[in-house]
Write a protein that holds these residues in place. Structure first.
Motif, PDB file in Angstrom:
ATOM      1  N   PRO A  25       0.811  -1.209   0.000  1.00 11.70           N
ATOM      2  CA  PRO A  25       0.000   0.000   0.000  1.00 11.70           C
ATOM      3  C   PRO A  25       0.853   1.272   0.000  1.00 11.70           C
ATOM      4  O   PRO A  25       2.004   1.279   0.428  1.00 11.70           O
ATOM      5  CB  PRO A  25      -0.811  -0.122   1.297  1.00 11.70           C
ATOM      6  N   LEU A  26       0.262   2.331  -0.470  1.00  7.24           N
ATOM      7  CA  LEU A  26       0.947   3.615  -0.553  1.00  7.24           C
ATOM      8  C   LEU A  26       1.458   4.071   0.804  1.00  7.24           C
ATOM      9  O   LEU A  26       2.575   4.592   0.914  1.00  7.24           O
ATOM     10  CB  LEU A  26      -0.008   4.655  -1.150  1.00  7.24           C
ATOM     11  N   GLN A  27       0.672   3.871   1.839  1.00 10.81           N
ATOM     12  CA  GLN A  27       1.112   4.319   3.159  1.00 10.81           C
ATOM     13  C   GLN A  27       2.386   3.609   3.591  1.00 10.81           C
ATOM     14  O   GLN A  27       3.253   4.201   4.258  1.00 10.81           O
ATOM     15  CB  GLN A  27       0.010   4.094   4.196  1.00 10.81           C
ATOM     16  N   ASP A  28       2.541   2.347   3.213  1.00  9.82           N
ATOM     17  CA  ASP A  28       3.777   1.628   3.532  1.00  9.82           C
ATOM     18  C   ASP A  28       4.968   2.271   2.840  1.00  9.82           C
ATOM     19  O   ASP A  28       6.064   2.364   3.417  1.00  9.82           O
ATOM     20  CB  ASP A  28       3.660   0.158   3.108  1.00  9.82           C
ATOM     21  N   ARG A  29       4.786   2.706   1.592  1.00 14.53           N
ATOM     22  CA  ARG A  29       5.865   3.385   0.873  1.00 14.53           C
ATOM     23  C   ARG A  29       6.239   4.699   1.563  1.00 14.53           C
ATOM     24  O   ARG A  29       7.423   5.029   1.700  1.00 14.53           O
ATOM     25  CB  ARG A  29       5.434   3.674  -0.568  1.00 14.53           C
ATOM     26  N   ILE A  30       5.223   5.429   1.980  1.00 13.62           N
ATOM     27  CA  ILE A  30       5.471   6.697   2.661  1.00 13.62           C
ATOM     28  C   ILE A  30       6.211   6.466   3.964  1.00 13.62           C
ATOM     29  O   ILE A  30       7.189   7.162   4.275  1.00 13.62           O
ATOM     30  CB  ILE A  30       4.138   7.428   2.905  1.00 13.62           C
ATOM     31  N   ASP A  31       5.769   5.463   4.723  1.00 12.12           N
ATOM     32  CA  ASP A  31       6.413   5.159   5.991  1.00 12.12           C
ATOM     33  C   ASP A  31       7.865   4.728   5.805  1.00 12.12           C
ATOM     34  O   ASP A  31       8.704   4.924   6.697  1.00 12.12           O
ATOM     35  CB  ASP A  31       5.645   4.058   6.730  1.00 12.12           C
ATOM     36  N   ALA A  32       8.154   4.158   4.641  1.00 11.26           N
ATOM     37  CA  ALA A  32       9.516   3.712   4.340  1.00 11.26           C
ATOM     38  C   ALA A  32      10.370   4.829   3.753  1.00 11.26           C
ATOM     39  O   ALA A  32      11.537   4.610   3.392  1.00 11.26           O
ATOM     40  CB  ALA A  32       9.478   2.531   3.377  1.00 11.26           C
ATOM     41  N   GLY A  33       9.801   6.040   3.624  1.00 14.41           N
ATOM     42  CA  GLY A  33      10.546   7.174   3.106  1.00 14.41           C
ATOM     43  C   GLY A  33      10.580   7.275   1.598  1.00 14.41           C
ATOM     44  O   GLY A  33      11.354   8.069   1.045  1.00 14.41           O
ATOM     45  N   GLU A  34       9.752   6.475   0.912  1.00 12.24           N
ATOM     46  CA  GLU A  34       9.714   6.516  -0.548  1.00 12.24           C
ATOM     47  C   GLU A  34       8.905   7.721  -1.038  1.00 12.24           C
ATOM     48  O   GLU A  34       8.065   8.269  -0.318  1.00 12.24           O
ATOM     49  CB  GLU A  34       9.076   5.230  -1.089  1.00 12.24           C
ATOM     50  N   THR A  35       9.151   8.120  -2.272  1.00 14.24           N
ATOM     51  CA  THR A  35       8.402   9.222  -2.860  1.00 14.24           C
ATOM     52  C   THR A  35       6.996   8.776  -3.258  1.00 14.24           C
ATOM     53  O   THR A  35       6.757   7.595  -3.510  1.00 14.24           O
ATOM     54  CB  THR A  35       9.106   9.762  -4.120  1.00 14.24           C
ATOM     55  N   ILE A  36       6.102   9.735  -3.312  1.00 13.49           N
ATOM     56  CA  ILE A  36       4.771   9.501  -3.858  1.00 13.49           C
ATOM     57  C   ILE A  36       4.846   9.826  -5.345  1.00 13.49           C
ATOM     58  O   ILE A  36       5.151  10.954  -5.731  1.00 13.49           O
ATOM     59  CB  ILE A  36       3.727  10.400  -3.171  1.00 13.49           C
ATOM     60  N   ARG A  37       4.585   8.843  -6.185  1.00 15.96           N
ATOM     61  CA  ARG A  37       4.740   9.005  -7.626  1.00 15.96           C
ATOM     62  C   ARG A  37       3.401   9.356  -8.275  1.00 15.96           C
ATOM     63  O   ARG A  37       2.463   8.564  -8.229  1.00 15.96           O
ATOM     64  CB  ARG A  37       5.316   7.731  -8.239  1.00 15.96           C
ATOM     65  N   ILE A  38       3.338  10.533  -8.890  1.00 13.84           N
ATOM     66  CA  ILE A  38       2.133  10.986  -9.572  1.00 13.84           C
ATOM     67  C   ILE A  38       2.289  10.749 -11.068  1.00 13.84           C
ATOM     68  O   ILE A  38       3.209  11.266 -11.691  1.00 13.84           O
ATOM     69  CB  ILE A  38       1.867  12.482  -9.321  1.00 13.84           C
ATOM     70  N   GLY A  39       1.387   9.959 -11.651  1.00 14.50           N
ATOM     71  CA  GLY A  39       1.417   9.687 -13.077  1.00 14.50           C
ATOM     72  C   GLY A  39       0.446  10.597 -13.815  1.00 14.50           C
ATOM     73  O   GLY A  39      -0.680  10.803 -13.360  1.00 14.50           O
ATOM     74  N   PHE A  40       0.895  11.144 -14.940  1.00 10.26           N
ATOM     75  CA  PHE A  40       0.000  11.962 -15.763  1.00 10.26           C
ATOM     76  C   PHE A  40       0.545  12.004 -17.182  1.00 10.26           C
ATOM     77  O   PHE A  40       1.704  11.695 -17.445  1.00 10.26           O
ATOM     78  CB  PHE A  40      -0.152  13.381 -15.201  1.00 10.26           C
ATOM     79  N   ALA A  41      -0.332  12.365 -18.116  1.00  9.62           N
ATOM     80  CA  ALA A  41       0.067  12.523 -19.508  1.00  9.62           C
ATOM     81  C   ALA A  41       0.209  14.016 -19.808  1.00  9.62           C
ATOM     82  O   ALA A  41      -0.053  14.862 -18.958  1.00  9.62           O
ATOM     83  CB  ALA A  41      -0.964  11.876 -20.435  1.00  9.62           C
ATOM     84  N   THR A  80       3.719   9.844 -18.870  1.00  7.83           N
ATOM     85  CA  THR A  80       3.522   8.719 -19.776  1.00  7.83           C
ATOM     86  C   THR A  80       2.429   9.060 -20.777  1.00  7.83           C
ATOM     87  O   THR A  80       1.810  10.122 -20.690  1.00  7.83           O
ATOM     88  CB  THR A  80       3.160   7.437 -18.998  1.00  7.83           C
ATOM     89  N   ASP A  81       2.179   8.179 -21.735  1.00  8.62           N
ATOM     90  CA  ASP A  81       1.038   8.355 -22.627  1.00  8.62           C
ATOM     91  C   ASP A  81      -0.251   8.161 -21.839  1.00  8.62           C
ATOM     92  O   ASP A  81      -0.290   7.410 -20.860  1.00  8.62           O
ATOM     93  CB  ASP A  81       1.086   7.339 -23.775  1.00  8.62           C
ATOM     94  N   TRP A  82      -1.324   8.788 -22.315  1.00 17.90           N
ATOM     95  CA  TRP A  82      -2.613   8.672 -21.629  1.00 17.90           C
ATOM     96  C   TRP A  82      -3.020   7.208 -21.438  1.00 17.90           C
ATOM     97  O   TRP A  82      -3.465   6.814 -20.366  1.00 17.90           O
ATOM     98  CB  TRP A  82      -3.683   9.427 -22.408  1.00 17.90           C
ATOM     99  N   GLY A  83      -2.859   6.422 -22.491  1.00 20.92           N
ATOM    100  CA  GLY A  83      -3.271   5.022 -22.415  1.00 20.92           C
ATOM    101  C   GLY A  83      -2.474   4.193 -21.427  1.00 20.92           C
ATOM    102  O   GLY A  83      -2.885   3.086 -21.075  1.00 20.92           O
ATOM    103  N   GLY A  84      -1.348   4.714 -20.945  1.00 19.76           N
ATOM    104  CA  GLY A  84      -0.529   3.972 -19.987  1.00 19.76           C
ATOM    105  C   GLY A  84      -0.805   4.312 -18.538  1.00 19.76           C
ATOM    106  O   GLY A  84      -0.209   3.710 -17.638  1.00 19.76           O
ATOM    107  N   LEU A  85      -1.733   5.253 -18.282  1.00 20.12           N
ATOM    108  CA  LEU A  85      -1.950   5.697 -16.908  1.00 20.12           C
ATOM    109  C   LEU A  85      -2.554   4.609 -16.012  1.00 20.12           C
ATOM    110  O   LEU A  85      -2.013   4.295 -14.951  1.00 20.12           O
ATOM    111  CB  LEU A  85      -2.835   6.950 -16.892  1.00 20.12           C
ATOM    112  N   ILE A  86      -3.681   4.049 -16.427  1.00 18.26           N
ATOM    113  CA  ILE A  86      -4.325   3.025 -15.589  1.00 18.26           C
ATOM    114  C   ILE A  86      -3.476   1.756 -15.513  1.00 18.26           C
ATOM    115  O   ILE A  86      -3.272   1.219 -14.410  1.00 18.26           O
ATOM    116  CB  ILE A  86      -5.756   2.745 -16.072  1.00 18.26           C
ATOM    117  N   PRO A  87      -2.941   1.243 -16.636  1.00 15.69           N
ATOM    118  CA  PRO A  87      -2.046   0.081 -16.521  1.00 15.69           C
ATOM    119  C   PRO A  87      -0.837   0.366 -15.633  1.00 15.69           C
ATOM    120  O   PRO A  87      -0.410  -0.500 -14.857  1.00 15.69           O
ATOM    121  CB  PRO A  87      -1.623  -0.176 -17.973  1.00 15.69           C
TER     122      PRO A  87
END
Length: 278
Positions: A25-41, A80-87
């Motif tokens: 889960p995302l919260q585990d990544r945050i707790d581990a000091g990882e970045t929050i990755r925002i995907g967009f086209a 990324t390309d729009w079609g790659g966001l959900i995948p």
């Protein structure tokens, strides 16, 4: 008084080179000091990298500022390309996706959306002078014209809903290719979100925006920020912070440069309603 937007520096990565991140889960990544990755086209006004390589556009602004309200500023932007966001979201290359992702029933099977951050209709781009008098989907169908839109766009489903399909429906990667198809005469009209269409019409003398008042009401949609289904706890916290930020004077000052106005606020519409009705 000129309002200066508070910028949160983010680094740009290319999705094709992104490595598989830590699972969980995302919260585990945050707790581990990882970045929050925002995907967009690269979608005008909604979400795109600016000339300095920072995440820009009103959905990126809203997402990043909402995260900041949660005390989270360690953010990385992945284009990324729009079609790659959900995948890419499902494959854990991103932790959330922005860029004008409409909340649609077909998408809700794969994405958990935040409460809506914007409402918007579609717009038709046509050659200057609108020689074929095309202003909506029905005009394209009745006239036997060819429409171009983006692969994975909501407009694909909308076109198919009225019977535009097959050789009459051209799908390309994004706005640049749509404009190119329209200018070259390979398509008679391009349909995309009003924000994109209006922006592109201003940038190209050879094309113009059709009469948006003639678009059907059912083509109006609601955009949200997309998360993985397993991040429900984080999504609940995000929605709580969003509720305290959306529509405030602070937010409206930030998004004004992207032509977002009070008319684009989603009102009382919920993600649950949009999933069931769009």
């Amino acid at each position: 008084m000129k309002v200066k937007k508070t910028l949160i520096a983010v680094s740009i990565a290319i999705a094709a080179t992104a490595t598989t991140a830590l699972a969980g889960p995302l919260q585990d990544r945050i707790d581990a000091g990882e970045t929050i990755r925002i995907g967009f086209a690269n979608i005008p006004l909604w979400g795109y990298p600016d000339e300095n390589g920072n995440a820009d556009g009103f959905t990126n602004d809203i997402a990043i500022q909402t995260l900041a309200k949660m005390g989270l500023t360690n953010v990385e932007a992945v284009v990324t390309d729009w079609g790659g966001l959900i995948p890419g979201l499902k494959a854990e290359r991103f932790d959330l996706i922005t860029g004008g992702m409409y909340i649609l029933n077909s998408r809700c099977e794969n994405v958990s959306f935040s409460e809506p951050v914007a409402k918007s209709g579609d717009g038709v781009l046509v050659p200057a002078g609108n020689p074929n008098n095309i202003n909506n989907y029905t005009d394209i169908l009745d006239g036997g014209f060819t429409m171009v839109t983006g692969a994975g766009y909501n407009t694909v489903e909308a076109a198919q809903r009225v019977g535009i399909d097959g050789d009459s429906l051209m799908q390309v990667p994004g706005p640049t290719e749509m404009v190119a198809a329209l200018k070259a005469g390979r398509a008679d009209a391009a349909i995309l979100t009003y924000f994109e269409a209006s922006h592109l019409a201003e940038d190209h003398d050879e094309i113009e925006l059709g009469d948006v008042s003639l678009m059907p009401i059912w083509s109006q949609n609601f955009a949200g920020i997309g998360f993985r289904h397993e991040d429900q706890d984080f999504l609940a916290s995000f929605n709580e912070a969003l509720a305290g930020y959306l529509g405030t004077d602070e937010m409206m000052a930030v998004v004004a440069e992207h032509e977002y106005t009070v008319d684009h606020l989603p009102g009382d519409t919920t993600a649950e309603w949009a999933c069931a009705n769009r």
